[in-house]
Design a protein around this motif. Sequence first.
Motif, PDB file in Angstrom:
ATOM      1  N   ARG A  70     -14.328  31.428   4.123  1.00 20.00           N
ATOM      2  CA  ARG A  70     -12.950  31.834   4.377  1.00 20.00           C
ATOM      3  C   ARG A  70     -11.976  31.066   3.492  1.00 20.00           C
ATOM      4  O   ARG A  70     -12.225  29.915   3.123  1.00 20.00           O
ATOM      5  N   HIS A  71     -10.855  31.708   3.183  1.00 17.47           N
ATOM      6  CA  HIS A  71      -9.807  31.060   2.405  1.00 17.47           C
ATOM      7  C   HIS A  71      -9.189  29.955   3.235  1.00 17.47           C
ATOM      8  O   HIS A  71      -8.878  30.146   4.423  1.00 17.47           O
ATOM      9  N   ALA A  72      -9.020  28.775   2.630  1.00 20.19           N
ATOM     10  CA  ALA A  72      -8.535  27.620   3.385  1.00 20.19           C
ATOM     11  C   ALA A  72      -7.125  27.822   3.913  1.00 20.19           C
ATOM     12  O   ALA A  72      -6.785  27.342   4.997  1.00 20.19           O
ATOM     13  N   ALA A  73      -6.298  28.552   3.176  1.00 23.40           N
ATOM     14  CA  ALA A  73      -4.892  28.678   3.555  1.00 23.40           C
ATOM     15  C   ALA A  73      -4.664  29.668   4.688  1.00 23.40           C
ATOM     16  O   ALA A  73      -3.958  29.371   5.655  1.00 23.40           O
ATOM     17  N   HIS A 222     -15.966  28.585  -5.073  1.00 25.47           N
ATOM     18  CA  HIS A 222     -14.785  28.127  -4.339  1.00 25.47           C
ATOM     19  C   HIS A 222     -14.755  26.627  -4.050  1.00 25.47           C
ATOM     20  O   HIS A 222     -13.837  26.162  -3.375  1.00 25.47           O
ATOM     21  N   GLY A 223     -15.724  25.878  -4.579  1.00 23.41           N
ATOM     22  CA  GLY A 223     -15.688  24.434  -4.415  1.00 23.41           C
ATOM     23  C   GLY A 223     -16.462  23.937  -3.209  1.00 23.41           C
ATOM     24  O   GLY A 223     -16.864  24.701  -2.318  1.00 23.41           O
ATOM     25  N   ALA A 224     -16.642  22.618  -3.162  1.00 17.91           N
ATOM     26  CA  ALA A 224     -17.458  22.000  -2.127  1.00 17.91           C
ATOM     27  C   ALA A 224     -16.836  22.118  -0.745  1.00 17.91           C
ATOM     28  O   ALA A 224     -17.540  22.228   0.261  1.00 17.91           O
ATOM     29  N   ALA A 225     -15.508  22.085  -0.658  1.00 20.49           N
ATOM     30  CA  ALA A 225     -14.865  22.129   0.652  1.00 20.49           C
ATOM     31  C   ALA A 225     -15.195  23.422   1.390  1.00 20.49           C
ATOM     32  O   ALA A 225     -15.542  23.403   2.579  1.00 20.49           O
ATOM     33  N   VAL A 313     -23.140  12.415  -8.738  1.00 13.49           N
ATOM     34  CA  VAL A 313     -22.438  13.619  -9.163  1.00 13.49           C
ATOM     35  C   VAL A 313     -21.736  14.272  -7.976  1.00 13.49           C
ATOM     36  O   VAL A 313     -20.580  14.693  -8.070  1.00 13.49           O
ATOM     37  N   GLU A 314     -22.414  14.331  -6.825  1.00 10.15           N
ATOM     38  CA  GLU A 314     -21.794  14.919  -5.639  1.00 10.15           C
ATOM     39  C   GLU A 314     -20.588  14.103  -5.186  1.00 10.15           C
ATOM     40  O   GLU A 314     -19.564  14.667  -4.779  1.00 10.15           O
ATOM     41  N   ARG A 315     -20.687  12.778  -5.248  1.00  7.77           N
ATOM     42  CA  ARG A 315     -19.549  11.942  -4.880  1.00  7.77           C
ATOM     43  C   ARG A 315     -18.384  12.180  -5.843  1.00  7.77           C
ATOM     44  O   ARG A 315     -17.213  12.280  -5.413  1.00  7.77           O
ATOM     45  N   ALA A 316     -18.678  12.288  -7.125  1.00 10.95           N
ATOM     46  CA  ALA A 316     -17.627  12.550  -8.110  1.00 10.95           C
ATOM     47  C   ALA A 316     -16.971  13.901  -7.859  1.00 10.95           C
ATOM     48  O   ALA A 316     -15.743  14.032  -7.942  1.00 10.95           O
ATOM     49  N   ARG A 317     -17.744  14.905  -7.530  1.00  9.04           N
ATOM     50  CA  ARG A 317     -17.181  16.224  -7.234  1.00  9.04           C
ATOM     51  C   ARG A 317     -16.224  16.152  -6.049  1.00  9.04           C
ATOM     52  O   ARG A 317     -15.142  16.736  -6.064  1.00  9.04           O
ATOM     53  N   GLN A 318     -16.645  15.439  -5.022  1.00  7.53           N
ATOM     54  CA  GLN A 318     -15.796  15.302  -3.848  1.00  7.53           C
ATOM     55  C   GLN A 318     -14.472  14.619  -4.193  1.00  7.53           C
ATOM     56  O   GLN A 318     -13.398  15.068  -3.782  1.00  7.53           O
ATOM     57  N   LEU A 319     -14.544  13.542  -4.978  1.00  9.47           N
ATOM     58  CA  LEU A 319     -13.330  12.813  -5.350  1.00  9.47           C
ATOM     59  C   LEU A 319     -12.429  13.658  -6.254  1.00  9.47           C
ATOM     60  O   LEU A 319     -11.195  13.615  -6.135  1.00  9.47           O
ATOM     61  N   LEU A 320     -13.027  14.420  -7.156  1.00  7.20           N
ATOM     62  CA  LEU A 320     -12.231  15.270  -8.041  1.00  7.20           C
ATOM     63  C   LEU A 320     -11.520  16.377  -7.256  1.00  7.20           C
ATOM     64  O   LEU A 320     -10.408  16.774  -7.591  1.00  7.20           O
ATOM     65  N   GLU A 321     -12.172  16.887  -6.223  1.00  5.08           N
ATOM     66  CA  GLU A 321     -11.576  17.956  -5.426  1.00  5.08           C
ATOM     67  C   GLU A 321     -10.532  17.450  -4.439  1.00  5.08           C
ATOM     68  O   GLU A 321      -9.523  18.113  -4.197  1.00  5.08           O
ATOM     69  N   ARG A 358     -12.006  19.719 -11.948  1.00  3.55           N
ATOM     70  CA  ARG A 358     -10.847  19.504 -11.083  1.00  3.55           C
ATOM     71  C   ARG A 358      -9.853  20.659 -11.221  1.00  3.55           C
ATOM     72  O   ARG A 358      -9.291  21.136 -10.225  1.00  3.55           O
ATOM     73  N   ALA A 359      -9.636  21.126 -12.433  1.00  2.00           N
ATOM     74  CA  ALA A 359      -8.695  22.226 -12.644  1.00  2.00           C
ATOM     75  C   ALA A 359      -9.158  23.496 -11.937  1.00  2.00           C
ATOM     76  O   ALA A 359      -8.352  24.270 -11.421  1.00  2.00           O
ATOM     77  N   THR A 360     -10.483  23.707 -11.868  1.00  5.12           N
ATOM     78  CA  THR A 360     -11.017  24.906 -11.239  1.00  5.12           C
ATOM     79  C   THR A 360     -10.956  24.830  -9.723  1.00  5.12           C
ATOM     80  O   THR A 360     -10.540  25.778  -9.059  1.00  5.12           O
ATOM     81  N   PHE A 361     -11.353  23.682  -9.174  1.00  6.15           N
ATOM     82  CA  PHE A 361     -11.528  23.595  -7.731  1.00  6.15           C
ATOM     83  C   PHE A 361     -10.408  22.867  -6.986  1.00  6.15           C
ATOM     84  O   PHE A 361     -10.375  22.867  -5.770  1.00  6.15           O
ATOM     85  N   ARG A 362      -9.503  22.260  -7.730  1.00  6.79           N
ATOM     86  CA  ARG A 362      -8.358  21.635  -7.088  1.00  6.79           C
ATOM     87  C   ARG A 362      -7.058  22.289  -7.534  1.00  6.79           C
ATOM     88  O   ARG A 362      -6.161  22.532  -6.748  1.00  6.79           O
ATOM     89  N   GLY A 363      -6.990  22.601  -8.818  1.00  6.93           N
ATOM     90  CA  GLY A 363      -5.811  23.306  -9.328  1.00  6.93           C
ATOM     91  C   GLY A 363      -4.649  22.359  -9.524  1.00  6.93           C
ATOM     92  O   GLY A 363      -4.691  21.176  -9.183  1.00  6.93           O
TER      93      GLY A 363
END
Length: 365
Positions: A70-73, A222-225, A313-321, A358-363
Motif C-alpha cells: 500500500r502507498h504510505a501516504a 517501492h523501497g524497504a519500508a 548493505v541492508e543497514r545502509a539501505r535503511q539509513l539512506l531511506e 536515496r533519490a529513488t526510494f526517499r526522493g
Amino acid sequence: MAGLCKDLAMEKGTRDTAALEGTRTGSGTDTGPARPAFAHDGRHRVAVLVRPGVMPLELGLVHQLFGAARHAADGRPLYEVVTCTPSPGLLRTNADFPVHVSHGTGALAEAETVIVPATHEEDEPECAGRLGGALAEALGRVRRPGTRVASICTGAFVLAAAGWLDGRRATTHWKSAGRFRRLFPAVRLDPDVLYTGEGDLFTSAGEAAGIDLCLHLIRLDHGAAVANDVARSTVVPPHREGGQAQFIAAPVARGGGRSSTGEAREWALRNLGRPLSLRELAGVGSMSVRTFTRRFREETGLTPVQWLTRQRVERARQLLEETDLPVERVAADAGFGTGASLRQHMQAALGVSPRAYRATFRGPR
C-alpha cells in the motif's frame, strides 16, 4: 506439464486470432472480445501465468503479497494482480479442488510483471522442448522494454525452455537442479540461493522462496519500508538469510551440545558499525575459527564475510531511506568505513550508487 502441453497444442491453432489478440479461448468460453484484464488505473500490473497442476500456495502468495502493498501516504493499493492461463476456465491444482481462471494469455501483453509459478507435474523433461514452441510464442509478446518476468520453483523450466535464461544466472528447487542442468546446460544454475535477479528476469527456489522473491520485487519498486510493511502484515521475515543449502537434508551431528552461530550473528548486528574480525566472531560463539566458519556456512548458506556484507548493505539501505545522513556517515554507521567502499558494495549488490538509491526510494526533501 503433460496437461499444459496438450492445452498449448490446442491453443496454438487459434492464438493468432484469439488469446494473444485479447480474445478468450478454451473449453466453455466464447471467442469474442474479452474484457480488459486490468483496470489500468495507475497500479503496477502483475499477471500470474498458471498451468494445470498449479500449487495453490504459490498462486495465493503472489496475490497476498502484492495485494498487501500500500502507498504510505493514502493507503491505496500499489499493484493489481490477475491470473491467466492458455485455456481459461476450471484448472486443476495439486490439491483436491480446482481454481477458476477467467483470463487468457492476452493478459500477458498488458502486464508490467509476469510471474510463472510451478506445477506439481513431474514431467518437465518430456514437455520442456515443446514449451519452446507454443508457450514461448505466447510469452514472447511479453519481452518488451520495461516488462520483467519471474518464476517460482520449477516455473524456471518454462523460462529456460523459452531460451530466456541462456547465459544467465538462475535457480530452481534443489530437488530439480540435476534435471534442470541436463536440460538447459547454457543456463548458469545456482541451486544454493533463494532467488536470483539478472536484468528483467528473476527466478526463485521452492515455494517459500517465492515469498522472498515477491518481497524483493516490491522492495525494488517501492523501497524497504513498503516491503517491510508487507512482510509484517503477512507475518513473514522481510529478508531471510542464506540460501537453499540450509534446507537440504544433511547428516546431523550426534552427541552433546552442538552450539549455534546465532549468538555471534546477533552480536554482529549490534556492532555492524565497527570492524569485525572472523576471530572475534568465533570467540563470541566460543569456537575455533575453522569450526565457526564451517558451522556458519551450514546454518546460513553463506560465509561470515558474505553474510556481514549483506547485513551492512541492508543497514545502509535503511539509513539512506530513513535518514538524511551524509553518504560518508551512512558508510561509517553501516561498517563500510568510507563512502568509496559503500559505493563499491552497493553497486555490486544493487547496481546503483548510494545517492541514486536515496533519490529513488526517499526522493527530494
